[in-house]
Design a protein around this motif. Structure first.
Motif, mmCIF file in Angstrom:
data_model
loop_
_atom_site.group_PDB
_atom_site.id
_atom_site.type_symbol
_atom_site.label_atom_id
_atom_site.label_comp_id
_atom_site.label_asym_id
_atom_site.label_seq_id
_atom_site.Cartn_x
_atom_site.Cartn_y
_atom_site.Cartn_z
ATOM 1 N N LYS A 1 35.818 13.514 41.979
ATOM 2 C CA LYS A 1 36.201 13.668 40.567
ATOM 3 C C LYS A 1 36.204 12.334 39.831
ATOM 4 O O LYS A 1 35.729 12.245 38.694
ATOM 5 C CB LYS A 1 37.578 14.327 40.460
ATOM 6 N N GLN B 1 32.765 11.407 38.914
ATOM 7 C CA GLN B 1 32.295 12.272 37.829
ATOM 8 C C GLN B 1 32.886 11.828 36.490
ATOM 9 O O GLN B 1 32.179 11.789 35.479
ATOM 10 C CB GLN B 1 32.667 13.732 38.102
ATOM 11 N N PHE B 2 34.177 11.504 36.483
ATOM 12 C CA PHE B 2 34.822 11.045 35.243
ATOM 13 C C PHE B 2 34.092 9.826 34.688
ATOM 14 O O PHE B 2 33.786 9.753 33.498
ATOM 15 C CB PHE B 2 36.286 10.663 35.501
ATOM 16 N N PRO C 1 26.635 16.244 36.681
ATOM 17 C CA PRO C 1 27.821 15.805 37.430
ATOM 18 C C PRO C 1 27.717 15.958 38.941
ATOM 19 O O PRO C 1 28.326 15.181 39.685
ATOM 20 C CB PRO C 1 28.940 16.691 36.864
ATOM 21 N N ALA D 1 36.224 23.143 35.230
ATOM 22 C CA ALA D 1 36.772 21.831 34.873
ATOM 23 C C ALA D 1 37.136 21.742 33.389
ATOM 24 O O ALA D 1 37.136 20.652 32.819
ATOM 25 C CB ALA D 1 35.760 20.740 35.229
ATOM 26 N N LEU E 1 31.414 17.898 34.061
ATOM 27 C CA LEU E 1 32.157 17.938 35.322
ATOM 28 C C LEU E 1 31.864 19.246 36.044
ATOM 29 O O LEU E 1 31.717 20.288 35.408
ATOM 30 C CB LEU E 1 33.667 17.833 35.065
ATOM 31 N N TYR F 1 33.456 21.167 39.421
ATOM 32 C CA TYR F 1 34.404 21.199 40.529
ATOM 33 C C TYR F 1 34.064 22.288 41.545
ATOM 34 O O TYR F 1 34.802 22.495 42.498
ATOM 35 C CB TYR F 1 35.825 21.417 39.994
#
Length: 255
Positions: free
Chosen positions: A104, A107-108, A64, A132, A95, A97
């Protein structure tokens, strides 16, 4: 017999003494390893190692923190790599963070694309989770990741989170953190995890277990993880070794 299900033997930290590292692993009961490639350079090096060593298997995917660099060409490459009989899972994906390297939303998208690829090629997935948890569980549920299952890598979450992961058909993998004096959650999870859903790993060269903490981690030290879990579960080391190796071979479909 031990199976280190998550090791970065393709890391530059092992360039100068990989033969000695492998020798020490064998001396400490390690008979199989899954080497993780998570970007172009580490995947290519992992492929080289798998060709040299018959006991090395591959996990390939896109990390990620590198999501901003993901392209359709990379997705096609991963799809092609999935045909290699040495590739036993896709990952590590998920993910992160903690490191602010990819937005984000990016990454999603990359996470979802890799889960869908795993379902397409019918391979389990290996999850990287850093700060995450809620979003990872939600996306796994939305993308029906339970169809392929996989591994929650370096698990250190609460029992409630573990149960959600088990419900999604995931194995729970423990690394060096389970040996750390002040790491309560990994120990509680290791005590509670069902034997048939338990795996062990090193994540070497990172997260060396006690009493090697602060030094370079290596596959041989997965024995320290197994011994600590045996202590926590009031079982024999040999029993933990048998369960975790059998579980890994079942998940990775290794005869």
């Amino acid at each position: 017999m031990l199976f280190d299900t998550h090791v970065h033997l393709n890391d530059l930290a092992f360039n100068k003494d990989i033969e000695e590292v492998i020798k020490r692993a064998k001396e400490n009961d390690v008979t199989k390893m899954a080497v993780v490639g998570f970007d172009k350079a580490t995947i290519e090096r992992a492929l080289e190692l798998a060709q040299i060593y018959p006991f090395i298997y591959l996990i390939v995917g896109w990390h990620p923190t590198e999501a901003i660099h993901f392209t359709d060409d990379i997705l096609a490459w991963l799809r092609d790599l999935a045909k290699d009989p040495k590739v036993v899972a896709l990952g590590e994906m998920g993910l992160d963070y903690h490191w602010d390297t990819s937005p984000k939303e990016v990454q999603f998208e990359v996470f979802r694309k890799q889960i869908r690829l795993a379902r397409e090629v019918n391979l389990p997935i290996v999850i990287h989770n850093r700060e995450a948890t809620d979003d990872i569980v939600r996306i796994l549920q939305e993308e029906h990741a339970e169809e392929v299952g996989g591994i929650m890598h370096c698990f250190g979450e609460a029992i409630e989170v573990m149960q959600k992961c088990l419900d999604l058909n995931f194995y729970i993998s423990f690394g060096g953190t389970v040996t750390f004096k002040n790491a309560k959650l990994p120990k509680i999870a290791a005590e509670a995890v069902p034997l048939e859903k338990m795996l062990i790993e090193t994540d070497a060269p990172y997260l060396a277990p006690h009493p090697k903490r602060g030094k370079r981690n290596e596959p041989a030290y997965v024995k320290l993880v197994a011994e600590k879990i045996a202590e926590l579960k009031n079982m024999k080391y040999e029993e933990i070794a048998t369960y975790t190796t059998n579980n890994a071979e079942k998940l990775f479909r290794i005869k």
